[in-house]
Scaffold this motif. Structure first.
Motif, PDB file in Angstrom:
ATOM      1  N   GLY A   1      87.111 -71.862  50.038  1.00  0.00           N
ATOM      2  CA  GLY A   1      88.054 -71.733  51.162  1.00  0.00           C
ATOM      3  C   GLY A   1      88.957 -70.515  51.005  1.00  0.00           C
ATOM      4  O   GLY A   1      89.167 -69.763  51.966  1.00  0.00           O
ATOM      5  N   SER A   2      89.474 -70.303  49.787  1.00  0.00           N
ATOM      6  CA  SER A   2      90.336 -69.134  49.530  1.00  0.00           C
ATOM      7  C   SER A   2      89.570 -67.844  49.772  1.00  0.00           C
ATOM      8  O   SER A   2      90.066 -66.914  50.417  1.00  0.00           O
ATOM      9  CB  SER A   2      90.831 -69.131  48.082  1.00  0.00           C
ATOM     10  OG  SER A   2      91.586 -70.268  47.837  1.00  0.00           O
TER      11      SER A   2
ATOM     12  N   ALA B   1      88.478 -69.704  60.935  1.00  0.00           N
ATOM     13  CA  ALA B   1      89.495 -70.085  59.944  1.00  0.00           C
ATOM     14  C   ALA B   1      90.038 -71.484  60.239  1.00  0.00           C
ATOM     15  O   ALA B   1      90.235 -72.293  59.321  1.00  0.00           O
ATOM     16  CB  ALA B   1      90.629 -69.071  59.945  1.00  0.00           C
TER      17      ALA B   1
ATOM     18  N   ILE C   1      87.368 -63.394  55.826  1.00  0.00           N
ATOM     19  CA  ILE C   1      87.595 -63.309  57.278  1.00  0.00           C
ATOM     20  C   ILE C   1      88.634 -62.219  57.577  1.00  0.00           C
ATOM     21  O   ILE C   1      88.526 -61.500  58.559  1.00  0.00           O
ATOM     22  CB  ILE C   1      88.045 -64.670  57.866  1.00  0.00           C
ATOM     23  CG1 ILE C   1      86.979 -65.736  57.642  1.00  0.00           C
ATOM     24  CG2 ILE C   1      88.293 -64.549  59.371  1.00  0.00           C
ATOM     25  CD1 ILE C   1      87.446 -67.150  57.977  1.00  0.00           C
ATOM     26  N   THR C   2      89.628 -62.099  56.690  1.00  0.00           N
ATOM     27  CA  THR C   2      90.630 -61.034  56.858  1.00  0.00           C
ATOM     28  C   THR C   2      89.961 -59.656  56.729  1.00  0.00           C
ATOM     29  O   THR C   2      90.253 -58.746  57.513  1.00  0.00           O
ATOM     30  CB  THR C   2      91.754 -61.200  55.806  1.00  0.00           C
ATOM     31  OG1 THR C   2      92.306 -62.500  55.959  1.00  0.00           O
ATOM     32  CG2 THR C   2      92.858 -60.181  56.012  1.00  0.00           C
TER      33      THR C   2
ATOM     34  N   LEU D   1      86.922 -67.498  51.583  1.00  0.00           N
ATOM     35  CA  LEU D   1      86.606 -67.418  53.017  1.00  0.00           C
ATOM     36  C   LEU D   1      87.777 -66.797  53.779  1.00  0.00           C
ATOM     37  O   LEU D   1      87.584 -65.937  54.636  1.00  0.00           O
ATOM     38  CB  LEU D   1      86.316 -68.825  53.538  1.00  0.00           C
ATOM     39  CG  LEU D   1      85.532 -68.965  54.839  1.00  0.00           C
ATOM     40  CD1 LEU D   1      84.228 -68.198  54.795  1.00  0.00           C
ATOM     41  CD2 LEU D   1      85.268 -70.431  55.129  1.00  0.00           C
ATOM     42  N   SER D   2      88.983 -67.230  53.430  1.00  0.00           N
ATOM     43  CA  SER D   2      90.178 -66.687  54.096  1.00  0.00           C
ATOM     44  C   SER D   2      90.263 -65.173  53.877  1.00  0.00           C
ATOM     45  O   SER D   2      90.505 -64.406  54.816  1.00  0.00           O
ATOM     46  CB  SER D   2      91.420 -67.393  53.548  1.00  0.00           C
ATOM     47  OG  SER D   2      92.572 -66.802  54.078  1.00  0.00           O
ATOM     48  N   LYS D   3      90.033 -64.760  52.627  1.00  0.00           N
ATOM     49  CA  LYS D   3      90.095 -63.313  52.320  1.00  0.00           C
ATOM     50  C   LYS D   3      88.978 -62.556  53.045  1.00  0.00           C
ATOM     51  O   LYS D   3      89.193 -61.457  53.563  1.00  0.00           O
ATOM     52  CB  LYS D   3      89.956 -63.088  50.809  1.00  0.00           C
ATOM     53  CG  LYS D   3      91.210 -63.467  50.039  1.00  0.00           C
ATOM     54  CD  LYS D   3      90.970 -63.360  48.538  1.00  0.00           C
ATOM     55  CE  LYS D   3      92.076 -64.048  47.761  1.00  0.00           C
ATOM     56  NZ  LYS D   3      91.663 -64.560  46.468  1.00  0.00           N
TER      57      LYS D   3
ATOM     58  N   ALA E   1      87.384 -74.040  59.339  1.00  0.00           N
ATOM     59  CA  ALA E   1      87.273 -74.102  57.870  1.00  0.00           C
ATOM     60  C   ALA E   1      88.463 -74.864  57.280  1.00  0.00           C
ATOM     61  O   ALA E   1      88.302 -75.627  56.319  1.00  0.00           O
ATOM     62  CB  ALA E   1      87.191 -72.701  57.294  1.00  0.00           C
ATOM     63  N   THR E   2      89.647 -74.683  57.855  1.00  0.00           N
ATOM     64  CA  THR E   2      90.833 -75.407  57.375  1.00  0.00           C
ATOM     65  C   THR E   2      90.610 -76.916  57.524  1.00  0.00           C
ATOM     66  O   THR E   2      90.921 -77.692  56.610  1.00  0.00           O
ATOM     67  CB  THR E   2      92.086 -74.975  58.172  1.00  0.00           C
ATOM     68  OG1 THR E   2      92.227 -73.568  58.051  1.00  0.00           O
ATOM     69  CG2 THR E   2      93.345 -75.640  57.655  1.00  0.00           C
TER      70      THR E   2
END
Lengths: 94, 152
Positions: free
Chosen positions: B80-81, B28, B87-88, B83-85, B31-32
């Motif tokens: 990116g959004s 994360a 990874i969660t 990816l965040s979901k 990726a950020t």
């Protein structure tokens, strides 16, 4: 889901206590250790995994917002999840 | 001598603490940084669009090029959004002891899509047009390559 960064806030508390102890007894060593702490914090800001996810989401949302503002300013419209370019004016140079 | 030993012991403890991000946090975080590079690319392109090339009398980055960059940036931001979901979801599956194979494959696919979007920027703004864009694209590519190689 308590999958937090293992070197998180608790590690920082222990580290701060150690630095305070050393600084009292030996100021020069304290200064050196402070420098090392800065390096440690730079590598490991003590965020939780959820905070890393939130940072990724915030950066992504900002990028989408900026990109969309540019596209809308240039006449694009979003239809069914896809960007549609503006229709060239008749007689225009396209 | 005791002082030196104490300093080395502390340095050892500190250096040991430094690299303990969980794999999900590391992905994360990287990726950020890649998304932030894309923001730099978009802002640099907007600035270059407002500047005139003295040799041609036209903007350094044309409207068509800027739009292509904005389209790719929009795509990168949405990836990116997602990816965040994802990874969660990966963390939740891992915590529950479920298989993460499908989720890891989805993360790798998203990273592949992000690299394709960066390629689109590379094609729309040829190397050498704006040095800062070249650098930011290279930086973002390198970051995505790190994510692709990361062991989740």
């Amino acid at each position: 889901m308590a999958d937090t960064n293992s070197a998180g806030p608790n590690s920082l508390v222990v580290l701060n206590s150690a630095i305070a102890l050393v600084s009292t007894v030996m100021p020069e060593v304290g200064a050196l250790v402070m420098g090392l702490k800065m390096i440690w914090q730079k590598q490991n800001p003590g965020k939780t995994d959820a905070e890393y996810m939130a940072a990724l989401m915030a950066a992504s949302d900002q990028l989408v917002s900026d990109a969309d503002a540019q596209l809308i300013a240039d006449g694009f419209t979003r239809v069914d999840g896809k960007w549609v370019p503006p229709t060239p004016a008749p007689g225009g140079q396209g | 001598m005791k002082t030196l030993a104490l300093v080395f012991a502390l340095a050892f403890v500190i250096s040991g603490c430094g690299a303990q991000l969980t794999p999900a946090a590391a992905v994360a975080d990287t990726a950020t940084k890649a998304i932030q590079s894309a923001s730099v690319i978009l802002k640099t392109a907007q600035t270059a669009h407002a500047q005139t090339n003295p040799m041609t009398g036209k903007p350094v980055v044309s409207t068509v090029q800027l739009d292509q960059i904005a389209l790719a940036a929009d795509k990168l931001g949405r990836i990116g959004s997602l990816l965040s979901k994802t990874i969660t979801d990966y963390q939740a599956a891992r915590a529950a002891g479920a298989s993460t194979v499908t989720i890891v494959a989805a993360i790798q696919a998203l990273v592949g899509d992000a690299m394709s979007a960066l390629n689109e920027i590379g094609k729309s703004v040829p190397n050498g047009t704006v040095a800062a864009i070249d650098q930011a694209v290279a930086s973002a590519f390198s970051l995505y390559a790190q994510i692709r190689a990361a062991a989740l």
